[in-house]
Design an enzyme around this catalytic site. Structure first.
Site, PDB file in Angstrom:
ATOM      1  N   GLY A 147       0.839  -1.195   0.000  1.00 36.75           N
ATOM      2  CA  GLY A 147       0.000   0.000   0.000  1.00 36.75           C
ATOM      3  C   GLY A 147       0.864   1.231   0.000  1.00 36.75           C
ATOM      4  O   GLY A 147       2.090   1.144  -0.045  1.00 36.75           O
ATOM      5  N   GLY A 148       0.222   2.363   0.049  1.00 39.13           N
ATOM      6  CA  GLY A 148       0.952   3.608  -0.014  1.00 39.13           C
ATOM      7  C   GLY A 148       1.859   3.812   1.177  1.00 39.13           C
ATOM      8  O   GLY A 148       2.855   4.521   1.104  1.00 39.13           O
ATOM      9  N   ASP A 206     -11.188   6.027   4.660  1.00 32.77           N
ATOM     10  CA  ASP A 206     -10.793   5.243   3.490  1.00 32.77           C
ATOM     11  C   ASP A 206     -11.397   3.843   3.518  1.00 32.77           C
ATOM     12  O   ASP A 206     -10.715   2.850   3.304  1.00 32.77           O
ATOM     13  CB  ASP A 206      -9.264   5.177   3.392  1.00 32.77           C
ATOM     14  CG  ASP A 206      -8.816   4.789   1.979  1.00 32.77           C
ATOM     15  OD1 ASP A 206      -9.659   4.855   1.054  1.00 32.77           O
ATOM     16  OD2 ASP A 206      -7.644   4.420   1.813  1.00 32.77           O
TER      17      ASP A 206
END
Ligand SMILES: *[C@@H]1O[C@H](CO)[C@@H](O)[C@H](O)[C@H]1NC(C)=O
Ligand SMILES: *[C@@H]1O[C@H](CO)[C@@H](O)[C@H](O)[C@H]1NC(C)=O
Ligand SMILES: *[C@@H]1O[C@H](CO)[C@@H](O)[C@H](O)[C@H]1NC(C)=O
Ligand SMILES: *[C@@H]1O[C@H](CO)[C@@H](O)[C@H](O)[C@H]1NC(C)=O
Ligand SMILES: *[C@@H]1O[C@H](CO)[C@@H](O)[C@H](O)[C@H]1NC(C)=O
Ligand SMILES: *[C@@H]1O[C@H](CO)[C@@H](O)[C@H](O)[C@H]1NC(C)=O
Ligand SMILES: *[C@@H]1O[C@H](CO)[C@@H](O)[C@H](O)[C@H]1NC(C)=O
Ligand SMILES: *[C@@H]1O[C@H](CO)[C@@H](O)[C@H](O)[C@H]1NC(C)=O
Length: 808
Positions: free
Chosen positions: A498-499, A614
């Protein structure tokens, strides 16, 4: 068995030698089917011919199978009489019967033996899989004989399971003896017609599964399935009682099979696919096992343990019951005398009626007469309407033990009234009174303490985020442990990316499996901040939130150690061709419930108020039982006590899930999470992604599509598109869709809070408001980039941005 006249043998010899060549669906006089020759139905679906089980080439059977699946044999003619060798043929006898005969000896192994047969009949294998014998020029459904009247272990669409009342014949399914032996096994599935029809699966003479009795609308204990693939038909009149499936959608094939292991299974094959899907099975849960809880008890799937004595009854053997052995059931707490004691009846709804063992039925009595009759007769233990149509009518009375009651919610209610000593119910009233008194006292005290608490809290509100680090016992893992656990962060251990960094699977020295999130190093976050934020997440404890086990801050490394979720994330299931089959309606509903509870906890029940920001399918992880856990708090924000909304200049999140006010104005609140939840819910039901949704008739996204269906009253069609949801309760699905639409309404103030979402989901009787138009449903702007996810998210900012400061 009989020997044919020799003339017949002569007639046969010629065709036996030549046979007939191209596959056809019809067998005429003088024609034969020998080994290697088959009849094929006109649409190429079914094939008829000889086969032998894999373990024995010396036992031959005549049967029908799917042409594309020769292993799936749907009918066998000579189930009990295998034939020995290749001198056998299938042909039509001079007097018009279909026979299996040895052309050398003239011995007949099997015959259709129809009383209606006449010379000159022809046999035809129909596209439905029905082998029929009919007059030569007669194309009507006036068959001399048909294989559908003699089921083996498979029920095909169009085939009747049940009774011809004038002939007294009951057609039912019987399992094979074993894999290689089609002779009748001990599992049977039939319609019992004692009193009212019941559908019963037996092993030998022992019942193992039961649905019923028929109540005029459906089988008690079953739900009205709705789907676009087939219709279930039940006919109950003076001539016939039968169950039948009728295909609606001809692009699929279905069959119902009695499995040797004691299950009735419904399989489905979609056009062009090569594997069958198991879409329904008889014993779906524990409560489906016949008499699972013993006598006078009720099986409740929703409670643990599943078995409860009926009201007024206690376990016959407390010690057995305590070790979860229910078989001896329950007995009355207060023994019922006959006339002298006052009697009352306890009304019980939403249950499958007990089996019809010792009972009486009078179809013309009203419930009032029924009551009076049962009251009069001391051995009557319960009564109920036998037919629920037109306000209910008919009278069942039960005598003896009540067996196989299970809890079941049904829209059209059928109540059963159970005989009680009046004292039993009066006791209940007294205790209720006392309870109410006690409760109101407790409530009063609670309210007062709450008020005091609020006062104190208000004073303290300003300091609500001064966390004390010392009282948390979050384990700090050292770098070596983590390095070893992940095999030095080996590539093969990567399970996600993921980021914020890469996620590795690891195994601790204790054997415990963990997920290690190694955060990108350039986060620039100080150690102290990192720690306090980690502690903040660690304090969140809820079964629907992924659990943080510890962390490992060392040097520049920032790592978080989570519990390991073997089933990855929701997107890995619902959008995957094969895996989505694992998520049936009930499971999907449970997942939706779980997410809503987890989110409610974040919003309201935890000590903080947390906006996740999110929510999306890939952030919902699934444990080994497919229970959902919300993960990734990387974008989460905490709110102070009274704060409900905040604004940010840096809008981060994932398109498709972000609410209009957030994308446009950067405003986020609990209601923007509710919006994302709504999208999630509709994605779970439809199995489609909001963003990438396409439809041939419009350009809307999923929300728009659902809205259009909703406005036309066709919302349930959303679920029809998902084969895995073939079996769903329409009202439940539509209710869920309505809740989803309420969550994605354009204006935040119109959307419900998670608290009301949870209530609406868990309580079917709560009335729902009508949804207004969703936000962002019109044609999407194709220039939009897909997501503002991971990469773009925030390498600049710290990784765990639960930063209190910005929120204020
Ligand atoms: C069947 O065969 C017999 C003897 O070969 C012949 O007499 C008869 O006409 C045939 N019937 C048909 C319908 O072909
Ligand atoms: C087939 O069976 C018949 C009668 O049972 C017997 O006469 C014949 O010899 C058998 N043929 C073979 C090849 O086994
Ligand atoms: C055919 O049916 C009759 C009675 O209907 C019975 O007596 C006879 O045994 C049957 N024959 C075969 C071959 O099943
Ligand atoms: C029921 O059986 C009787 C007697 O065999 C027959 O005449 C009648 O056609 C059957 N009814 C149906 C609906 O098949
Ligand atoms: C019976 O059902 C079980 C469970 O679905 C399955 O594993 C088994 O293969 C089935 N047996 C047959 C003969 O289809
Ligand atoms: C449960 O109790 C019955 C006696 O009521 C006994 O026969 C049976 O073996 C017990 N079952 C188990 C699994 O212990
Ligand atoms: C059924 O109930 C009606 C009305 O109470 C009564 O007249 C009738 O005799 C009853 N039938 C039987 C078979 O008991
Ligand atoms: C109660 O009902 C049962 C079944 O209908 C009957 O056999 C019995 O005689 C009845 N008893 C009385 C006292 O009416």
């Amino acid at each position: 068995m009989e020997i044919f006249p020799s003339i017949f043998l002569h007639i046969l010899l010629f065709p036996v030698l030549t046979g007939f060549c191209s596959a056809t669906d019809t067998l005429r006089l003088n024609e034969t089917i020998t080994y290697g020759k088959t009849l094929v139905s006109s649409g190429q679906t079914f094939e008829l011919g000889f086969f032998w089980p894999s373990d024995s080439a010396s036992k031959w059977y005549m049967g029908i199978w799917y042409k594309k699946f020769p292993d799936i044999i749907v009918w066998v003619a000579n189930r009990e009489n295998p034939i020995g060798n290749s001198s056998e043929v299938l042909t039509i006898s001079p007097d018009g019967d279909l026979v299996l005969l040895n052309y050398i000896t003239g011995f007949i192994t099997w015959s259709s033996n129809s009383s209606k047969s006449e010379p000159g009949t022809v046999a035809q294998l129909l596209e439905s899989g029905n082998l029929v014998l009919r007059g030569k020029d007669d194309n009507k459904q006036n068959y001399v004989w048909q294989s559908f009247d003699f089921p083996s272990d498979t029920l095909l669409p169009g085939m009747k399971q049940g009774w011809n009342l004038s002939s007294g014949v009951n057609r039912y399914l019987t399992s094979w003896q074993d894999e290689n032996d089609p002779s009748p096994g001990d599992i049977t599935f039939r319609l019992d017609n004692i009193g009212m029809p019941q559908s019963v699966l037996r092993k030998g003479s022992e019942k193992i599964f039961r649905k019923g009795p028929w109540n005029g609308v459906l089988f008690s204990g079953s739900v009205g399935w709705r789907n676009t693939v087939f219709k279930s038909i039940f006919v109950y009149d003076n001539e016939e009682i039968y169950y039948m499936n009728e295909l609606v959608d001809n692009s699929v094939i279905i069959r119902i099979t009695v499995n040797r292991s004691g299950l009735v299974q419904r399989y489905l094959l979609k056009n062009g696919e090569s594997s069958w899907t198991l879409v329904d099975t008889s014993q779906n849960d524990q409560c489906d096992n016949y008499g699972f809880c013993g006598a006078n008890s009720i099986c409740k799937l929703k409670s643990k343990p599943n078995c409860e004595c009926l009201y007024g009854f206690v376990p016959k053997s407390k010690s057995e019951w305590d070790v979860l052995n229910w078989s001896s059931g329950c007995v009355r707490r207060i023994t019922l005398g006959c006339q002298q004691d006052p009697i009352k009846f306890l009304k019980l709804g939403g249950v499958q009626l007990p089996d019809l063992l010792q009972f009486s039925l009078n179809k013309s009595m009203t419930i009032k007469d029924c009551h009076a009759e049962c009251l009069k007769n001391c051995s009557c233990v319960a009564y109920a309407n036998s037919d629920i149509r037109e306000g209910g009518g008919g009278c069942f009375m039960w005598f003896g033990d009540l067996i196989d009651i299970r809890e079941y919610s049904q829209e059209k209610q059928q109540y059963i009234y159970i005989r009680m000593a009046a004292a039993e119910l009066d006791d209940n009233k007294k205790t209720r009174l006392v309870l109410i008194l006690v409760l109101s006292l407790v409530c009063g005290m609670l309210i007062i303490s709450f008020l005091i608490f609020c006062l104190i809290k208000k004073r303290k509100a300003k300091s609500a985020f001064d966390y004390k680090v010392k009282d948390i016992e979050l384990p700090m893992f050292d770098l070596t442990t983590v390095t070893n656990a992940t095999k030095r962060f080996s590539l093969t251990n990567i399970i996600g990316e993921g980021g914020f960094g890469i996620v590795y699977k690891g195994t601790l020295p204790t054997g415990q499996e963990v997920a290690v999130k190694r955060l990108s190093t350039n986060s620039g976050q100080g150690l102290q901040e990192f720690k306090s934020e980690v502690i903040l997440i660690a304090k969140l404890q809820h079964r629907n939130l992924v659990r943080l086990l510890g962390c490992c801050p060392e040097g520049d490394e920032r790592m978080l150690i989570y519990e390991y979720m073997p089933n990855k994330s929701l997107d890995y299931f619902i959008f995957d061709q094969d895996r989505k089959a694992l998520l049936k309606w009930q499971k999907r509903f449970e997942i939706i419930m779980g997410i809503s509870r987890g989110l409610l906890y974040l919003h309201q029940d935890s000590r903080l108020r947390i906006i996740h920001r999110d929510l999306k399918t890939s952030n919902i992880l699934l444990d080994s039982n497919l229970n959902p856990k919300i993960s990734d708090f990387g974008l989460a924000r905490t709110f102070g006590g009274d704060q409900t909304e905040s604004k940010t200049k840096r809008v981060v999140g994932t398109y498709g899930y972000m609410s209009p006010e957030y994308v446009v104005d950067g405003k986020f609140s609990m209601k923007s999470d509710v919006f994302s939840f709504g999208v999630l819910l509709l994605e779970i039901i439809s199995g489609r992604k909001n963003r990438t949704f396409h439809h041939s008739e419009h350009h809307h996204n999923l929300l728009g599509h659902v809205w259009l269906l909703w406005k036309e009253g066709r919302a349930f069609e959303l679920a029809n598109d998902v084969a895995e949801l073939l079996f769903f309760v329409e009202s439940e699905v539509v209710r869920c869709i309505q809740i989803g639409l309420l969550c994605v309404q354009k204006l935040p103030q119109d959307r419900p809070t998670m608290a009301s979402v949870v209530v609406m989901l868990s309580n079917e009787t709560v009335a729902l408001p009508l949804p207004k138009e969703p936000g962002f449903f019109v044609e999407r702007n194709s220039a939009e980039t897909d997501t503002l996810t991971s990469e773009e998210r925030c390498p600049t900012q710290n990784v765990l941005t639960i930063s209190v400061l910005e929120a204020r």
